[in-house]
Write an enzyme that holds these catalytic residues in place. Structure first.
Site, PDB file in Angstrom:
ATOM      1  N   ASP A  51       0.796  -1.284  -0.015  1.00 34.62           N
ATOM      2  CA  ASP A  51      -0.171   0.098   0.074  1.00 34.62           C
ATOM      3  C   ASP A  51       0.963   1.238  -0.252  1.00 34.62           C
ATOM      4  OD1 ASP A  51      -2.535   1.066   0.062  1.00 34.62           O
ATOM      5  OD2 ASP A  51      -2.608   1.650   1.900  1.00 34.62           O
ATOM      6  N   CYS A 142     -10.728   3.382  -5.058  1.00 36.19           N
ATOM      7  CA  CYS A 142      -9.673   3.681  -3.851  1.00 36.19           C
ATOM      8  C   CYS A 142     -10.399   4.618  -2.915  1.00 36.19           C
ATOM      9  CB  CYS A 142      -8.332   4.270  -4.413  1.00 36.19           C
ATOM     10  SG  CYS A 142      -7.114   3.952  -2.833  1.00 36.19           S
ATOM     11  N   TYR A 146     -12.833   1.780  -0.176  1.00 37.40           N
ATOM     12  CA  TYR A 146     -12.545   1.902   1.336  1.00 37.40           C
ATOM     13  C   TYR A 146     -13.472   2.496   2.266  1.00 37.40           C
ATOM     14  CZ  TYR A 146      -7.648   0.066   0.421  1.00 37.40           C
ATOM     15  OH  TYR A 146      -6.700  -0.622   0.271  1.00 37.40           O
ATOM     16  N   TYR A 170     -10.501   4.532   7.762  1.00 36.32           N
ATOM     17  CA  TYR A 170     -11.570   4.550   6.704  1.00 36.32           C
ATOM     18  C   TYR A 170     -12.849   4.845   7.179  1.00 36.32           C
ATOM     19  CZ  TYR A 170      -7.003   3.777   4.415  1.00 36.32           C
ATOM     20  OH  TYR A 170      -5.738   3.921   3.778  1.00 36.32           O
ATOM     21  N   GLU A 212      -8.776  -3.853  -6.673  1.00 35.96           N
ATOM     22  CA  GLU A 212      -8.948  -3.506  -5.205  1.00 35.96           C
ATOM     23  C   GLU A 212      -8.973  -4.853  -4.614  1.00 35.96           C
ATOM     24  OE1 GLU A 212      -8.391  -0.792  -3.224  1.00 35.96           O
ATOM     25  OE2 GLU A 212      -8.022   0.591  -4.754  1.00 35.96           O
TER      26      GLU A 212
END
Length: 227
Positions: A51, A142, A146, A170, A212
């Site tokens: 990440d 993204c 998330y 998140y 993802e």
């Protein structure tokens, strides 16, 4: 004369295309291990290292979105998000690496692995070569996935403090507010797109949504370069 039929909000079309991917993400053992605290530390470390690599290129993608954005307000917002992506890489991931007995310099020295390389290569090719709508659709998962995952997991969180910290990041209202701003922009842009443009953007959104899932799966499998 019948009124002209209005297209549904673009975000609704995008989510409908990628919802099966989102459901697969929620059902993935990596996410299950985060919430019940059983995720192996090595799998989480793999995720954090990759990440960190990903976010450096994601920040570049957001900077390109800023350059192509239609209004000055949108330019500033994406530029701020690009800075924020780098800050997250430096701060949050640095803290995670310290908790895992390592540091950011060690993470930076580790190789970019196949799924990360494929995802960021696709992302950068799309934002550089496509329209603003295509670029926006490519970077959107993204943000959005998330946010949805964080929101979904926040209620139960995790008995593991490290994993609970990731979930809180998140699921936090500040991040949710940023995502709502990007979704509002997506709907605004969507009103101006032809059906062909919507299809192209939807294809990019679905593709990066799949990446993802692949990103979490790569961490779960401990992906390495095969040769």
């Amino acid at each position: 004369m019948a009124a002209e039929q209005q297209s549904p909000p673009f975000t609704r079309q995008l989510w409908a295309a990628a919802e099966p991917v989102y459901e697969a993400i929620l059902g993935h053992p990596f996410i299950g291990g985060l919430t019940d605290g059983t995720l192996p530390r090595q799998a989480f470390r793999h995720f954090v290292v990759q990440d960190s690599h990903y976010l450096r290129d994601y920040a570049r993608a957001l900077a390109v979105c800023a350059a192509k954005a239609p209004t000055e307000q949108d330019v500033r917002a994406f530029a701020d998000d690009a800075v924020g992506a780098i800050a997250a890489e430096q701060e949050m991931h640095g803290e995670f690496m310290a908790a895992l007995g390592s540091d950011a310099d060690q993470a930076a020295a580790e190789p970019v692995l196949p799924t990360t390389r494929a995802y960021t290569s696709y992302l950068l090719a799309t934002v550089y070569g496509g329209s603003f709508a295509e670029a926006l659709a490519a970077v959107l998962p993204c943000y959005w996935i998330y946010a949805r995952v964080g929101e979904r997991l926040l209620a139960s969180s995790s008995p593991d403090p490290l994993y609970a910290r990731w979930i809180a990041t998140y699921g936090d209202e500040a991040f949710q507010t940023v995502v709502r701003r990007v979704l509002d922009l997506t709907d605004r842009i969507g009103e101006e797109l032809s059906e062909a443009e919507r299809r192209r953007a939807t294809e990019h959104f679905t593709t990066t949504s799949r990446y993802e899932w692949m990103f979490w799966d790569a961490a779960w499998r401990g992906e390495t370069w095969p040769v």
